[in-house]
Design a protein around this motif. Structure first.
Motif, PDB file in Angstrom:
ATOM      1  N   LYS A 123      52.270  37.070  76.804  1.00  0.00           N
ATOM      2  CA  LYS A 123      52.228  36.200  75.230  1.00  0.00           C
ATOM      3  C   LYS A 123      51.330  35.642  74.729  1.00  0.00           C
ATOM      4  CE  LYS A 123      54.590  32.269  73.726  1.00  0.00           C
ATOM      5  NZ  LYS A 123      53.626  32.526  72.941  1.00  0.00           N
ATOM      6  N   LEU A 124      50.872  35.584  73.685  1.00  0.00           N
ATOM      7  CA  LEU A 124      50.198  35.164  73.102  1.00  0.00           C
ATOM      8  C   LEU A 124      49.706  33.896  73.357  1.00  0.00           C
ATOM      9  CD1 LEU A 124      49.735  36.942  69.921  1.00  0.00           C
ATOM     10  CD2 LEU A 124      48.529  37.253  71.726  1.00  0.00           C
ATOM     11  N   ASN A 125      48.864  33.103  73.230  1.00  0.00           N
ATOM     12  CA  ASN A 125      48.581  31.740  73.416  1.00  0.00           C
ATOM     13  C   ASN A 125      47.239  30.969  72.093  1.00  0.00           C
ATOM     14  OD1 ASN A 125      47.993  30.545  76.823  1.00  0.00           O
ATOM     15  ND2 ASN A 125      49.402  31.349  75.638  1.00  0.00           N
ATOM     16  N   ARG A 168      47.799  37.148  77.349  1.00  0.00           N
ATOM     17  CA  ARG A 168      48.434  36.454  79.055  1.00  0.00           C
ATOM     18  C   ARG A 168      49.280  37.010  79.092  1.00  0.00           C
ATOM     19  NH1 ARG A 168      47.366  31.049  79.688  1.00  0.00           N
ATOM     20  NH2 ARG A 168      47.644  31.962  82.351  1.00  0.00           N
ATOM     21  N   GLU A 186      51.530  37.432  82.782  1.00  0.00           N
ATOM     22  CA  GLU A 186      52.291  36.594  83.871  1.00  0.00           C
ATOM     23  C   GLU A 186      51.582  36.843  85.100  1.00  0.00           C
ATOM     24  OE1 GLU A 186      56.716  37.657  83.608  1.00  0.00           O
ATOM     25  OE2 GLU A 186      56.587  37.396  81.402  1.00  0.00           O
ATOM     26  N   TRP A 239      48.050  31.390  84.918  1.00  0.00           N
ATOM     27  CA  TRP A 239      49.314  31.855  84.422  1.00  0.00           C
ATOM     28  C   TRP A 239      50.452  30.539  85.436  1.00  0.00           C
ATOM     29  CZ3 TRP A 239      51.733  33.965  80.392  1.00  0.00           C
ATOM     30  CH2 TRP A 239      53.421  33.605  80.364  1.00  0.00           C
ATOM     31  N   PRO A 240      50.861  29.789  84.561  1.00  0.00           N
ATOM     32  CA  PRO A 240      51.554  29.598  82.928  1.00  0.00           C
ATOM     33  C   PRO A 240      51.044  28.494  82.632  1.00  0.00           C
ATOM     34  CG  PRO A 240      53.263  28.330  84.281  1.00  0.00           C
ATOM     35  CD  PRO A 240      52.471  29.193  85.356  1.00  0.00           C
ATOM     36  N   GLN A 241      49.666  28.213  83.084  1.00  0.00           N
ATOM     37  CA  GLN A 241      48.317  27.016  82.774  1.00  0.00           C
ATOM     38  C   GLN A 241      47.739  27.258  81.638  1.00  0.00           C
ATOM     39  OE1 GLN A 241      49.198  23.698  83.304  1.00  0.00           O
ATOM     40  NE2 GLN A 241      51.103  24.457  85.000  1.00  0.00           N
ATOM     41  N   ALA A 242      47.140  26.845  80.879  1.00  0.00           N
ATOM     42  CA  ALA A 242      46.367  27.218  79.789  1.00  0.00           C
ATOM     43  C   ALA A 242      45.196  27.807  80.658  1.00  0.00           C
ATOM     44  CB  ALA A 242      46.147  25.697  79.071  1.00  0.00           C
ATOM     45  N   TRP A 253      42.598  27.793  79.973  1.00  0.00           N
ATOM     46  CA  TRP A 253      40.582  27.451  79.042  1.00  0.00           C
ATOM     47  C   TRP A 253      40.230  26.369  80.421  1.00  0.00           C
ATOM     48  CZ3 TRP A 253      45.482  26.619  75.591  1.00  0.00           C
ATOM     49  CH2 TRP A 253      45.062  27.509  74.385  1.00  0.00           C
ATOM     50  N   GLY A 254      38.927  26.425  80.490  1.00  0.00           N
ATOM     51  CA  GLY A 254      38.235  25.855  81.203  1.00  0.00           C
ATOM     52  C   GLY A 254      38.232  26.420  83.107  1.00  0.00           C
ATOM     53  N   ALA A 280      49.958  26.934  70.213  1.00  0.00           N
ATOM     54  CA  ALA A 280      51.408  27.162  70.460  1.00  0.00           C
ATOM     55  C   ALA A 280      50.608  28.424  71.837  1.00  0.00           C
ATOM     56  CB  ALA A 280      50.974  28.258  69.203  1.00  0.00           C
ATOM     57  N   GLN A 313      39.292  18.945  79.010  1.00  0.00           N
ATOM     58  CA  GLN A 313      39.983  19.927  79.929  1.00  0.00           C
ATOM     59  C   GLN A 313      41.221  19.767  78.788  1.00  0.00           C
ATOM     60  OE1 GLN A 313      38.959  22.893  81.221  1.00  0.00           O
ATOM     61  NE2 GLN A 313      37.176  21.766  81.416  1.00  0.00           N
TER      62      GLN A 313
END
Lengths: 135, 135
Positions: A78-80, A98, A100, A105-108, A110-111, B83, B107
């Motif tokens: 997947k692309l985020n 991203r 699996e 995964w499946p959270q963002a 960032w950070g 997205a 965050q």
């Protein structure tokens, strides 16, 4: 674009890839999740809505170029894509590959911190591959 | 747009606001961080790059409308636009009002749960305010 400068925070752990029509393109040094950052060359822009409609359309083209490149070379699940800017206000757009089984995964993502980074020669190869790809 | 349906997961804890040219607009029931979701009415789209360039330009207009609305009514410190689609693959774009004292700052907000939700009448008011705003 006169006097345009990139916030030094955005350059940390990042490698300059190329200049597109609207954006400067960087890759973050994250070998687990190839992760591009587009920085529109417009001073004082902090939100997508600070771009003109024409600039927004160009930005979408550039997000699509980077997305295409990531799909071709890194086969993500997947692309985020995100414009957050909570830490650095200068407008910048993340395009992240991203998987699996990646660290968040499946959270963002960032950070979080990558446990694997690229070697200099790998970053140089990505730059040259990207430049060939968008030519 | 024939046979277009919204993934039921996207409708959970969400309230339908309106139909724009490209997207169906929902608000998530999060009173701390007013949070819109745009769902382009294109079956099988999972990535921004699955939209045509024309659709991408319309999407940017619609993101800008929602951003403008959030700025006017909720005075956020920052907007977060993303997205992701790691949990629900149908293409959907979040536009979130963020505050420097909100539950996840600085965050990302995804994956966190609001402690305050809207009452039905508040959601109805938001719908009517948004419809007036974009008219």
């Amino acid at each position: 674009m006169k006097n345009f400068t990139v916030d030094p925070e955005l350059e940390k752990n990042s490698y300059f890839i190329t200049d597109l029509e609207l954006s400067k393109v960087y890759i973050k040094n994250d070998k687990e999740n190839p992760w591009f950052v587009l920085i529109p060359k417009k001073m004082h822009a902090t939100e997508l809505m600070d771009l003109t409609h024409e600039e927004q359309c160009i930005l979408m083209e550039e997000i699509t170029m980077v997305s295409d490149f990531l799909k071709n070379f890194y086969k993500p699940s997947k692309l985020n894509v995100g414009a957050l800017g909570n830490m650095v206000r200068q407008l910048h757009i993340h395009v992240i590959a991203r998987y699996e089984n990646d660290r968040a995964w499946p959270q963002a993502l960032w950070g979080t911190t990558p446990s694997q980074i690229f070697e200099e020669v790998e970053l140089e190869n990505i730059r040259s591959n990207f430049q060939d790809f968008v030519e």
